[in-house]
Design an enzyme around this catalytic site. Sequence first.
Site, PDB file in Angstrom:
ATOM      1  N   LYS A  92       0.797  -0.995   0.025  1.00 38.57           N
ATOM      2  CA  LYS A  92       0.074   0.054  -0.040  1.00 38.57           C
ATOM      3  C   LYS A  92       0.742   1.331   0.046  1.00 38.57           C
ATOM      4  CE  LYS A  92      -4.581  -1.700   0.934  1.00 38.57           C
ATOM      5  NZ  LYS A  92      -5.685  -1.613   1.754  1.00 38.57           N
ATOM      6  N   LYS A 149      -4.106 -10.592  -6.710  1.00 37.90           N
ATOM      7  CA  LYS A 149      -5.404 -11.001  -5.908  1.00 37.90           C
ATOM      8  C   LYS A 149      -6.435  -9.908  -6.533  1.00 37.90           C
ATOM      9  CE  LYS A 149      -6.117  -8.208  -1.796  1.00 37.90           C
ATOM     10  NZ  LYS A 149      -6.617  -7.992  -0.674  1.00 37.90           N
ATOM     11  N   LYS A 159     -11.042  -4.879  -4.468  1.00 39.72           N
ATOM     12  CA  LYS A 159     -11.855  -4.036  -4.833  1.00 39.72           C
ATOM     13  C   LYS A 159     -11.624  -2.483  -5.006  1.00 39.72           C
ATOM     14  CE  LYS A 159     -13.836  -4.381  -0.314  1.00 39.72           C
ATOM     15  NZ  LYS A 159     -12.844  -3.808   0.921  1.00 39.72           N
TER      16      LYS A 159
HETATM   17  P1  ATP Z   1      -8.791  -3.324  -0.863  1.00 34.72           P
HETATM   18  O1  ATP Z   1      -8.584  -3.619  -2.125  1.00 34.72           O
HETATM   19  O2  ATP Z   1      -9.395  -1.815  -0.283  1.00 34.72           O
HETATM   20  O3  ATP Z   1      -7.240  -3.655  -0.110  1.00 34.72           O
HETATM   21  P2  ATP Z   1      -9.639  -5.857  -0.275  1.00 34.72           P
HETATM   22  O4  ATP Z   1     -10.719  -6.099  -1.517  1.00 34.72           O
HETATM   23  O5  ATP Z   1      -8.310  -6.384  -0.329  1.00 34.72           O
HETATM   24  O6  ATP Z   1      -9.746  -4.377  -0.186  1.00 34.72           O
HETATM   25  P3  ATP Z   1     -10.774  -5.959   2.588  1.00 34.72           P
HETATM   26  O7  ATP Z   1     -11.867  -5.167   3.037  1.00 34.72           O
HETATM   27  O8  ATP Z   1      -9.218  -5.699   2.755  1.00 34.72           O
HETATM   28  O9  ATP Z   1     -10.745  -6.220   0.793  1.00 34.72           O
HETATM   29  O10 ATP Z   1     -10.844  -7.540   2.863  1.00 34.72           O
HETATM   30  C1  ATP Z   1     -11.997  -8.138   3.372  1.00 34.72           C
HETATM   31  C2  ATP Z   1     -12.065  -9.513   3.307  1.00 34.72           C
HETATM   32  O11 ATP Z   1     -11.974 -10.233   2.067  1.00 34.72           O
HETATM   33  C3  ATP Z   1     -10.958 -10.157   4.113  1.00 34.72           C
HETATM   34  O12 ATP Z   1     -10.989 -11.305   4.898  1.00 34.72           O
HETATM   35  C4  ATP Z   1      -9.736 -10.239   2.996  1.00 34.72           C
HETATM   36  O13 ATP Z   1      -8.868 -11.479   3.356  1.00 34.72           O
HETATM   37  C5  ATP Z   1     -10.856 -11.118   1.870  1.00 34.72           C
HETATM   38  N1  ATP Z   1     -10.274 -11.098   0.616  1.00 34.72           N
HETATM   39  C6  ATP Z   1      -9.975  -9.790   0.014  1.00 34.72           C
HETATM   40  N2  ATP Z   1      -9.741  -9.823  -1.434  1.00 34.72           N
HETATM   41  C7  ATP Z   1      -9.800 -11.524  -1.606  1.00 34.72           C
HETATM   42  C8  ATP Z   1      -9.206 -12.061  -2.533  1.00 34.72           C
HETATM   43  N3  ATP Z   1      -9.109 -11.865  -3.801  1.00 34.72           N
HETATM   44  N4  ATP Z   1      -9.852 -13.429  -2.470  1.00 34.72           N
HETATM   45  C9  ATP Z   1     -10.032 -13.887  -1.256  1.00 34.72           C
HETATM   46  N5  ATP Z   1     -10.341 -13.240  -0.230  1.00 34.72           N
HETATM   47  C10 ATP Z   1     -10.105 -12.017  -0.221  1.00 34.72           C
END
Ligand code: ATP
Length: 332
Positions: A115, A197, A200
């Site tokens: 980040k 990965k 969002k």
């Molecule tokens: P950002 O992109 O803002 O970092 P994010 O999409 O990674 O957000 P978070 O809010 O950080 O989402 O994560 C919420 C939950 O979803 C956490 O338990 C995280 O481990 C899970 N998660 C996020 N992305 C993935 C993915 N690609 N596959 C599986 N689990 C995920």
Amino acid sequence: MEQTKKRSFSAIQPSGTITLGNYMGAIRNWVKLQDEFECIFAIADLHTITVRQEPAKLRAHSLELLAMLLATGIDPEKSLLFCQSHVHQHAELAWVLNCYTQMGELSRMTQFKDKSAKHANNINAGLFTYPTLMAADILLYKADIVPVGEDQKQHLELSRDIANRFNNTYSDTFTVPEPYIVKAGGRVMSLQTPTAKMSKSDPNENGFIALTDPEDVIIRKFKRAVTDSEAVVEYREGKDGINNLLTIYSVVTGKSIEDAVKEFEGKGYGDLKLTVGQAVAAHLKPIQEKYEYFMKNKDYVAEVYTKSADIASKIAQSTLRKVYKKVGFLQK
Ligand code: ATP
Ligand code: LTN
């Protein structure tokens, strides 16, 4: 809440539109855990401002996320669902834990490195101490398990180290939490860069499926998914794009990966992409209908998060009081 079952805590950031990755890696499992565990879920809004947010969007995303969690099956009769900023003990315990966490530990966190590379003009102290706030979230509720996606494993290990350190310095105070990470769907990959990965906050919308995407958009995004040039549907190392599609298909249909591979024997990638897109759209349809319903009933959503925050705050206060006493603060 009188505790008879083991407790689960997890949270999700209102940093954008919730994706299929969040659903498969975390939320889908949260729903299933509700009978076996006493579940506490939070919208991690304090964590979200570690990356600059537009206030109106943050407010909208928080409400949408609450509605979506209810739509996926988080049941307020069984579980607590609230906003982290509504329970002031999170920030208070985070401060204390900051004093029991080393700079070296925090600088090893891969999410911090990723980040800070992504937001080089705003490497703030909150981004650095993000994991201690996360430890506070978990430890306040004495959670036994923390259901998260694979990417959060390192943060969970640090939470365990902080809990052990505090317990060893004083006396048993915190429950040392166990990560709960599913094998299938623990790490859903981007449709455009299958080695990264699905996220969002990805600026390329074709990389992720939002849970609110309509059927035609879902199918279009899957049709554009990056694969490889071999033209054989097989699950094996090196075929990141195809492995990701097969995993998604297996999770949304409940079929095993082997059965899925058999189904596509002799078929091309075009067939695979279309079938996966249709299966995902069909799986999300009932969730989307419920989401629309909750978005039209915002008062109900507000009632859920307000009531939950009151209950959570009582649990949190009892832990915080013990912590303040152990570190040597005068009692009020
Ligand atoms: P950002 O992109 O803002 O970092 P994010 O999409 O990674 O957000 P978070 O809010 O950080 O989402 O994560 C919420 C939950 O979803 C956490 O338990 C995280 O481990 C899970 N998660 C996020 N992305 C993935 C993915 N690609 N596959 C599986 N689990 C995920
Ligand atoms: N950092 C987490 C969200 C989060 C969380 C938590 C998860 C905040 N606090 C406590 C589990 C337990 C993420 O998914 N990025």
